[in-house]
Each structure stands twice: as structure tokens, then as C-alpha cells.
Design a protein around this motif. Sequence first.
Motif, PDB file in Angstrom:
ATOM      1  N   GLY C 123       0.801  -1.236   0.000  1.00  0.00           N
ATOM      2  CA  GLY C 123       0.000   0.000   0.000  1.00  0.00           C
ATOM      3  C   GLY C 123       0.822   1.268   0.000  1.00  0.00           C
ATOM      4  N   SER C 124       2.142   1.157   0.142  1.00  0.00           N
ATOM      5  CA  SER C 124       2.915   2.398   0.201  1.00  0.00           C
ATOM      6  C   SER C 124       3.161   2.962  -1.198  1.00  0.00           C
ATOM      7  N   VAL C 125       3.145   2.100  -2.197  1.00  0.00           N
ATOM      8  CA  VAL C 125       3.372   2.591  -3.552  1.00  0.00           C
ATOM      9  C   VAL C 125       2.052   3.081  -4.143  1.00  0.00           C
ATOM     10  N   ILE C 126       2.065   4.291  -4.598  1.00  0.00           N
ATOM     11  CA  ILE C 126       0.834   4.855  -5.152  1.00  0.00           C
ATOM     12  C   ILE C 126       0.858   4.780  -6.667  1.00  0.00           C
ATOM     13  N   ARG C 127       2.018   5.144  -7.253  1.00  0.00           N
ATOM     14  CA  ARG C 127       2.059   5.184  -8.716  1.00  0.00           C
ATOM     15  C   ARG C 127       3.493   4.920  -9.154  1.00  0.00           C
ATOM     16  N   VAL C 128       3.581   4.159 -10.175  1.00  0.00           N
ATOM     17  CA  VAL C 128       4.904   3.880 -10.739  1.00  0.00           C
ATOM     18  C   VAL C 128       4.911   4.477 -12.131  1.00  0.00           C
ATOM     19  N   PHE C 129       5.921   5.233 -12.469  1.00  0.00           N
ATOM     20  CA  PHE C 129       5.925   5.844 -13.802  1.00  0.00           C
ATOM     21  C   PHE C 129       7.360   6.035 -14.283  1.00  0.00           C
ATOM     22  N   ASN C 130       7.435   6.511 -15.538  1.00  0.00           N
ATOM     23  CA  ASN C 130       8.729   6.792 -16.131  1.00  0.00           C
ATOM     24  C   ASN C 130       9.611   5.536 -16.184  1.00  0.00           C
ATOM     25  N   GLN C 131       8.984   4.486 -16.561  1.00  0.00           N
ATOM     26  CA  GLN C 131       9.730   3.233 -16.578  1.00  0.00           C
ATOM     27  C   GLN C 131      10.712   3.222 -17.741  1.00  0.00           C
ATOM     28  N   ARG C 132      11.985   2.866 -17.486  1.00  0.00           N
ATOM     29  CA  ARG C 132      12.977   2.800 -18.566  1.00  0.00           C
ATOM     30  C   ARG C 132      14.052   1.792 -18.195  1.00  0.00           C
ATOM     31  N   THR C 133      14.823   1.462 -19.186  1.00  0.00           N
ATOM     32  CA  THR C 133      15.886   0.489 -18.967  1.00  0.00           C
ATOM     33  C   THR C 133      17.224   1.201 -19.033  1.00  0.00           C
ATOM     34  N   VAL C 134      17.973   1.108 -17.945  1.00  0.00           N
ATOM     35  CA  VAL C 134      19.303   1.700 -17.933  1.00  0.00           C
ATOM     36  C   VAL C 134      20.300   0.554 -17.751  1.00  0.00           C
ATOM     37  N   ARG C 135      21.176   0.380 -18.723  1.00  0.00           N
ATOM     38  CA  ARG C 135      22.187  -0.692 -18.720  1.00  0.00           C
ATOM     39  C   ARG C 135      21.567  -2.026 -18.315  1.00  0.00           C
ATOM     40  N   GLY C 136      20.426  -2.311 -18.903  1.00  0.00           N
ATOM     41  CA  GLY C 136      19.800  -3.602 -18.682  1.00  0.00           C
ATOM     42  C   GLY C 136      19.012  -3.721 -17.401  1.00  0.00           C
ATOM     43  N   VAL C 137      18.938  -2.637 -16.610  1.00  0.00           N
ATOM     44  CA  VAL C 137      18.172  -2.729 -15.372  1.00  0.00           C
ATOM     45  C   VAL C 137      16.915  -1.893 -15.527  1.00  0.00           C
ATOM     46  N   GLU C 138      15.811  -2.432 -15.081  1.00  0.00           N
ATOM     47  CA  GLU C 138      14.554  -1.698 -15.152  1.00  0.00           C
ATOM     48  C   GLU C 138      14.515  -0.630 -14.059  1.00  0.00           C
ATOM     49  N   MET C 139      14.414   0.619 -14.431  1.00  0.00           N
ATOM     50  CA  MET C 139      14.389   1.711 -13.446  1.00  0.00           C
ATOM     51  C   MET C 139      13.032   2.406 -13.536  1.00  0.00           C
ATOM     52  N   VAL C 140      12.548   2.848 -12.412  1.00  0.00           N
ATOM     53  CA  VAL C 140      11.275   3.587 -12.414  1.00  0.00           C
ATOM     54  C   VAL C 140      11.386   4.780 -11.453  1.00  0.00           C
ATOM     55  N   ASP C 141      10.488   5.721 -11.649  1.00  0.00           N
ATOM     56  CA  ASP C 141      10.226   6.724 -10.613  1.00  0.00           C
ATOM     57  C   ASP C 141       8.965   6.259  -9.928  1.00  0.00           C
ATOM     58  N   VAL C 142       8.869   6.515  -8.624  1.00  0.00           N
ATOM     59  CA  VAL C 142       7.708   5.975  -7.939  1.00  0.00           C
ATOM     60  C   VAL C 142       7.184   6.992  -6.934  1.00  0.00           C
ATOM     61  N   LYS C 143       5.883   7.156  -6.988  1.00  0.00           N
ATOM     62  CA  LYS C 143       5.253   8.028  -6.010  1.00  0.00           C
ATOM     63  C   LYS C 143       4.812   7.160  -4.837  1.00  0.00           C
ATOM     64  N   VAL C 144       5.286   7.510  -3.634  1.00  0.00           N
ATOM     65  CA  VAL C 144       4.981   6.648  -2.493  1.00  0.00           C
ATOM     66  C   VAL C 144       4.326   7.427  -1.381  1.00  0.00           C
ATOM     67  N   ASP C 145       3.603   6.710  -0.552  1.00  0.00           N
ATOM     68  CA  ASP C 145       3.160   7.296   0.706  1.00  0.00           C
ATOM     69  C   ASP C 145       4.291   7.042   1.697  1.00  0.00           C
ATOM     70  N   TYR C 146       5.081   8.089   1.978  1.00  0.00           N
ATOM     71  CA  TYR C 146       6.320   7.919   2.708  1.00  0.00           C
ATOM     72  C   TYR C 146       6.064   7.437   4.133  1.00  0.00           C
ATOM     73  N   TYR C 147       4.924   7.856   4.668  1.00  0.00           N
ATOM     74  CA  TYR C 147       4.627   7.467   6.046  1.00  0.00           C
ATOM     75  C   TYR C 147       4.389   5.964   6.160  1.00  0.00           C
ATOM     76  N   LYS C 148       3.694   5.419   5.142  1.00  0.00           N
ATOM     77  CA  LYS C 148       3.486   3.977   5.122  1.00  0.00           C
ATOM     78  C   LYS C 148       4.809   3.269   4.892  1.00  0.00           C
ATOM     79  N   LEU C 149       5.645   3.905   4.078  1.00  0.00           N
ATOM     80  CA  LEU C 149       6.914   3.328   3.712  1.00  0.00           C
ATOM     81  C   LEU C 149       7.785   3.094   4.946  1.00  0.00           C
ATOM     82  N   VAL C 150       7.821   4.101   5.823  1.00  0.00           N
ATOM     83  CA  VAL C 150       8.671   3.953   7.012  1.00  0.00           C
ATOM     84  C   VAL C 150       7.880   3.420   8.188  1.00  0.00           C
ATOM     85  N   GLY C 151       6.644   3.095   7.980  1.00  0.00           N
ATOM     86  CA  GLY C 151       5.838   2.503   9.045  1.00  0.00           C
ATOM     87  C   GLY C 151       5.405   3.505  10.077  1.00  0.00           C
TER      88      GLY C 151
END
Lengths: 348, 322, 380
Positions: C123-151
Motif C-alpha cells: 500500500g505504500s506505492v501509489i504510482r509507478v511511472f517513467n519506466q525505462r531500462t538503464v544498462r539492462g536494469v529496469e528503473m522507475v520513478d515511484v510516487k509513495v506514501d512515505y509514512y506507510k513506507l517507514v511505518g
Amino acid sequence: MKTGESILTVDNLSVSFRTYSGIVKAVRGVSFELNKGETICIVGESGSGKSVTVKTIMGILPPSAVIESGTINYKGMDLTKLTEEEYARIRGKEIGLIFQDPLSSLNPLMKIGRQITEALLIDKEMSKREAREAAIELLGAVGIRDPEQRFEQYPFQFSGGMRQRVVIAIALARNPEVLICDEPTTALDVTVQARILNLINELKQKRQLSIIFITHDLGVVAHMADRVYVMYAGKIVEYGTAEDIFLEPAHPYARALLASVPDMETEGRLASIPGAPPNMLHPPTGDGFAPRNKYAMQIDFEEEPPMFRISDTHYAATWSLHPSAPEIPMPDVLRERIRRMKEGGANR
Amino acid sequence: MQIDSRQPILEVENLRVVFASGRGRKRIQVNAVDGVSFEIYQGETFGLVGESGCGKTTLGRTIVRLYSPTSGTIRFRGRDVSGPMTKELRQYITDNMAMIFQDPVESLNPRMTVQEIIEEGLKVRGIKDPEVRQEMVFDILSKVGLTREHASRFPHEFSGGQRQRIGIARALIVKPSFVIADEPVSALDVSVQAQIINLMNDLKSTLGLTIMFIAHDLSVVKYFSDRVGVMYYGKLVELADSGELYRNPLHPYTRSLLSAIPQPNPLTERHRETISYDPATAHDYSAEKPSLREVCPGHFVYCSESEFERYFDRQQTRASMA
Amino acid sequence: MTMDTPNHIPDIPQEKFKFVQLDQEIVDSAFETEPIGYFKDALIRLRKNKASVVAFYIILVISSLAIFGQDFNPYTFRQQNPERTNMPPRVPGLEKLGIMDGTTILRNRRLDSVKDPNQFPEGSVIRVFNQRTVRGVEMVDVKVDYYKLVGAEDEYYWLGTDYLGRDLWTRLCRGTRVSLIIALVSVVTNIFIGIVYGAIAGYYGGKTDMYMMRVCEIINAFPQIVVVTMFILFFGTGMFSIIMALVIRGWIPTARLIRAQFLRFKNREYVLAARTLGVGDLAIIFRHILPNSIGPIITRAMITIPGAIFSESFLAFVGLGLKAPEPSIGILLSQGQKVLLQHPYQAFAPSLMISVLMIAFNLFANGLRDAFDPTLRGQE
């Protein structure tokens, strides 16, 4: 009274000021007329509304002022209805104004010459060179010596009397027909005052000016006026020719005013006016002067007196002219002086 | 003239007050008062007229030592009060002399009530009891035609004439014997001037004051004063009884001043001729030094020897005609 | 004639024509109007100035925040919490509107870590976007609920926390208080020194005045920043040395203003009148001249307050501020500036505070100046 052709007529003018203490009724139904080529003097103490009246004519009232009623008729125009742009065409061109303080009516950072040519160039009828010549001529006409050198000087290089001459030159630059003088000599020394008054009279003859002259100095009134209007508490209480007012004053205020000035012959106690002028936040009912008038009658406090006709030229708003009113004695100082004046006049 | 038998209260001798500004080559000196001598007698009103800038105000302020004299002496009741200022001298001057100022707006502190303004002089004189002071303030207020209700008000609520009366009350509550009134009526409406003049006349006789009355309006001075001095550019040019000065002005400046005063009489006023005065053409002082000379008893004119003879002759013919 | 002349004479009963005050003494009537004192008059005009009134209330609110604000939540300005660093702002109520809801955008994350519930709890991840591949690794930007993230779902940091996990709301309130105190104390000291110095120079004039003004010019000739740096280096950091740093030159404009007022008033006729009555110099200074310059003095004080706040912030910003952990607006700004790109909210709140304070004080001071302007007295 048709002594001449009327050029400016003020009819039933009322002006109020809004202050946070309430509404100050500065002018309460003033009517007068100015005939071509004559000088009228409006006399009254400070707060009587005389300055407000001429400011209304010039359209230079402060924003807190409201014209409640009345008309000012100049050549078929009602000046109270003019817009600011229309007024700009009247001011200076048709009606000139001279203020009391010559220093504050000149721009200290501008050469005298430019201040005059500026006025001349408004109409865009002259070239700069013509304006310069006209300005130098004007400076000469108001009695400034070496006008060409003076043209290049700044106001601080002029004495008080000279400055007032410059102000007169600026007021006359666009050849107005009416000149309004608001206490033009009050700030000046007597010897300078005498010269300025004579200058105004001279220019009046030469240019056929009609003059409204505001002052509280009765000596100056006697010197200048063809006709006199006496104002008290925002109303005109008496008017007539200078002789009418000075020799046969009828309104108790006019009498008291005349009796309170010493002349060179005055001996004995002056007749001072007791009390203080009314607060125009609460203008008095009836005759405004009644509270300060020893001979005030019951009716004076109750009802405003109408203008009674004394002669063709002489009117006064006082109940003492009512046929039922008792005889009211003239103050001693004044009776004595009028006797002297009449004798002096007869000896002439 | 019985003037000689009277006691001079104030003697001013050859008083000079010089104002200087700037230094070095830009230094400007103004001789505001330039060698003036006169006496004021006990109980009289001495008028001093002149136009703005003639030094009359400076002279008055120097006498009460608001300014210091550059040279000359001022004696009050025989005591020299023109020397260096000490605490004792200051007290002597303030106890005996008071001043009434010109401007009814400027001369009252806008932040003090009328009560505070008037009682200040009493406080300085060590009257500690506020009730005593209050009574004295009420008393003087009624003397100048105001009521006790006015005491708690601020100056800006009053009209010009009322303020001037407050100024008079402030000057007189400390019971001075000598009052300098510096243009007390010139800023007032004519209708109020008479009120103030009458008031000063009344107070003068009830309190036994000697008044020095400074003004530019010769008709008021003539009416109010016993003797009149005329000042012109720092010099006293003529000094005489007021009636004498009016009937028989000798110095050309006095004559021009008299001719310039407008009189409330339209019959004569419209045709009045004014005499103009130009010191450069009126006098020739290249050969003879002018000084103040007595032309007839009590009538002094600032003139040279030859002018003196002319004035004296005129005086003689006038006297013989009368 | 436009004026009507009554042709018929009004009919009025005879008894109306009796003299009614023949024997009375006519005296000046008492006033009918309420007395309006100097301050009342100024207040009336101040109230008419809408901007000033608003500014006044803003100052009032900010001042009460400065006094009471830090007691509104359980945190203290110095309490550090390594598990709650750089928390984004979260305000109850407002969070439902989508602002200050404790969300933040984390950039350049590996897609697989985002999907790892240990790193990004349920539930901490709200939206994942800007997905791209950098040197073979899948990278994303992610909008998170930081409070949920750190508990910290139940916690609210209204303005977030800083890099040490200190609550920024508390620190901002505390910092505003410190800044205001520094400004007020330095301004009051400036005004006091300025009044005494300017009064002596202006009242006695002449040589006294000349020498005193030359001293002012000499002090003024040293560059402000140099003097202040030396001062703080010498006395060490702390509130006292900052106030002293603001006072050391700050009184000079006030002294000049007071001197000008005294030069203006000392030849007024009421001052001369007091002198002819024998009133002493001190009484003249304090009873006759100073009360008449009170308007310009108050206005001056109001105008210098934002200046002092700003100077203090400037000093803090360049590192000449208070000792840690004491915050001031300047210190908060300087710390926020360091993480401006990652955590813009940390600089935003103190910037807003200082801007609002400056504008409010300036508007209020302008209103005061107009209210005390004697040429506007009695007008609407």
C-alpha cells in the motif's frame, strides 16, 4: 440690481466636507453675481466658507468635498457640472487664480520664465519664441524690472512681493476674463501689499478684468471693492456697494466686524466680537451670528432671516430690518467713524 | 513730557545681534539687530513696528535671552541681563519677563492639554500641589474668557483666538511684570484681533503689566501702544509717542509705512497715494554718519546732521502753526 | 439678480422680537464634540487602511504561533529521530485533498526493489511511472506514501522533518520566535540608543552636533559584514552577539531621524515658550519634543523590524548564526537550501514565513506612517 452685464453667477451653492467627526457644512446656499469689469470682495473670517466658495468656482475642491446643490453659471455653462477635462479649458484661460502664498504656488525647481511660458504654451497657439517674448512682456507688465534677466532666474531669487507679481503674471498669461484673488496679500508686508493692490487695479483697468477678491482685511476691501459680500457661517449675510457696507452696515455681524478694527483715529475701547465662530459640524439654526450678538432676538434663534432690501444695491439678511424689530444701536466706535467718514467725504 | 520722571523698567543700549552661518570664505553675517537703543517705562505699552525681516522678533527674543546679544547691554530694573547665562540669571529673567508668541498653531504643544500647557510655568516654580495648580489654571482661564471645561482639551480643538488666549494665560500665570507680545494678533482674523487686544488691555491694567508689543500692523500698534518705535533693517529709525508718530512722521520710511496701511474707509481709500521708500535715494550718508537724534522731546529719528536740521525746522514750523 | 428678495415681509408675532441675551455675558461655548487625541486620530486613520489591518492580524497570528506554536504537537525542536528523517509534510484533513498528504516521489528506483514488499510495504506505492531500462536494469520513478513506507501511518509531521528527523513545524515556530526576539531586542536597543544620541545632537546642536554626527559617519564607514564577522568571531555565536552585531550600526539611522526631528521641533514656538518659562532642558526634550516625534519613531521601529529579521537570516545563511540546535528562520532556510532539490518543502515553509513577515511588517509600517502623518490629520 443691474449695474452691468453679469459674467459669473453663483446661485444657491452649498458645499459640504465629509470628515470622520461628521459632515461639515462649509457653504450653505450662497448666491452672488460678478458683473463685467467690477471687483467684488467676499469678506469673512476663516471658516466662513469664502475660500471654499472660490475653490468650488475653480473646480479645485479636495476629494472629501461634495457640492450639495446650486449652480455656477459662467457664459451659459454650469461650472458645477463640468468634467475635469472641460475644467482644464476654463482654468487659466477663462478664470485665473492667485493664491495667498506666492512661494508655494511656484515650482522652486523651475525657472520663472519657463513657468510663465508653460502657461502660455498650453493653448498651442504660439511658438516657443513668441511665448518667450510674451512672457517677458508680461513680467514687465506686472512691474518686474529687467524682465529678460529675471526670466532666467529661480523663485528663491525673488522677494515675496516679486514672487506674487510672478504669480499674477502666470495667472494673467492666458488672458482670463475673471481673476480670483484668494487673500493675495495676506502673507506680504504692508508696503509691498500696497504696491500689489495697485498693480491688480491697474491690470484690471488695462485688461477689463472682473475680479473676485477674498480677504478678511477691511482696509483692503475698502481699497479694492466696488461691491462687497459679507459671509458668516457659510452664508452671505449682507451685500451692497462698498459705500453701503462701510457707511450703512445693517447686519449685526457686518457692524461688529467693522467696529472691531481700529483705524488711525480710533480711541477708546474696541468693540470686540465675543465668543467664537460656530462649529460648522453643527451649523446654527436661524441667524448664524445670533449666539454672539448682544442684541439677538427670539426670532434670530428660531428662523433664518430672509434677504431684506435696504436699497437697490444693498441687501441684508437680518431680522433687525423687519418692521416689527426694535431699534438696535450701532456700536459707538463705528458710529463715530462713520460720522468722521461722512464729514471727510463732504469736505472733499 | 513727563516721561523723564518715570522709571525705566527696561533699558536697551546699542544692542547688536549678529547671526553667522558657514565658515571661512563662505561665512555670511546678518546684522539682525544693528545697534538699537531705547527704554521702556514702567506701566507703558511700547510698540515696535517693522516689516518682516527687520529684526523686531529677534530683538524681542534677545531681550528674554532666547538669543544672546553680540554686543550692547540690556538692563532690566537696572540689572544687566545681557551677560553670560547663569542659572540664577535665567531664573531672574524667567521670573520677571514672559513672552506671547505669534502663531496660535505653532505656539502650543499639540500633545499637551490646555491644563498641562498653562500649569507648566507653575511646576517650574515649584508649586507641587496639583490642586493648587488646577485652581490657578481655572482662575486664569476665566480671566482670559475661557471656562474650566476647556482645561482638559487639546489645542487643535480651539479656534485661533482661543489658542492665543491660552498662550496669554500661559504667559501670565507666572505673574511676570514685563511681557513681550510678539505679533500676538497678526495671525488672527480681524474679528478676533479686537478680542485679544481688549483682553491684553484689561489684563495690563488689572495686573499692572508693562508690555512690549511687536507687530507689523501700524494701525493696531498705534491704537494699542503709548510709544512706538519703527524698525527698518535692524535699526530703530524713529521713536515717538504713538499720536505724535502718526500726526508727524519724520523719517521717510515711517511716512511710507503710514501711507501704505489700508484704512476701512472706501471714500478715501480708493484714492490713497502710497509713498515709496528707497533708502539708496532717500538718504545721503556718504559724508555724515547717521544716528538716533531727538528732534523734539520724546521724538527720536535716525538721521544725519543735515537731515536733523531739516526735520527740526519742519517740527518748528508745525509747532508755530499749532 | 438671481437672489430672491422677499417682496412680502414675513408676518411674525411681535413678541418674537424681544432681545433675549441683552444682559447675558457671552462666553465661549463648551465643545460639543468628543475630544480626539493624537493616538485616537492615528488609530482611526490606521483602521481605514485595509492592507495595514490585514497586515496587523497576520503579525498577530505569526506572533502567537511563535509563542504557542511549538506546543501544538508532541515533538520538540531538538528531538532527533534517525528513523524519521526527511519526512514530507502530512497534515490531518488536508491529506484527503491530495496536498500535504505525506507522499513523495522517489526517483531512479530499481523496479524489482519497488516490487519487494520488504522495501516497499503493502500500500505504500501509489504510482509507478517513467519506466525505462538503464544498462539492462529496469528503473522507475515511484510516487509513495512515505509514512506507510517507514511505518509511521499514525504520525503526522505537519511540515515534515529535517535530515535529523526533527519536526519542522516545531522548529519553524521556535525559529520564528527566536528571529522575532532578536529583531525586537535589537530594534528596541537601536531606537533607545538612537533617541538618546540623536536627541543630544539635535537639541544642543552646533559643535556637539557636528562631532557626534562625524562619529556616526566613521562607524558607518566600516563595511557592515566585516564588522559583524569580526564581532561574532570575537564573542562567539549566540543570541547576544547577533543582537550586538545588529545594534552596532543599526542605531545610526534612528539617531539621524531623531536628530532631524529635534532640529525641526526645537525652534517651534511652544519650545521657545517653554524656555521663556524657565523649563529645563530635560523637560523640554522629554515633554515637548520627544512626544511630538513619537509617530516617526514608532514608524521607524516598525520599518526596521523586517530589516533586522532579514539581516539575522542573512547572517545565519552565511553561517554566522546561532549555535545548533537552536533554530532561527535563517538557519532553517540555510538547511533547507542544502536539500532544496531533494526535499523542496524544507526550504519552502521558512521562505514563506520570512516573506509573509516582511510584507506584513512593511505594510503595517506604511499604514502607521500615513496614520501619524500630521498633514493628513482629521481627514477621511
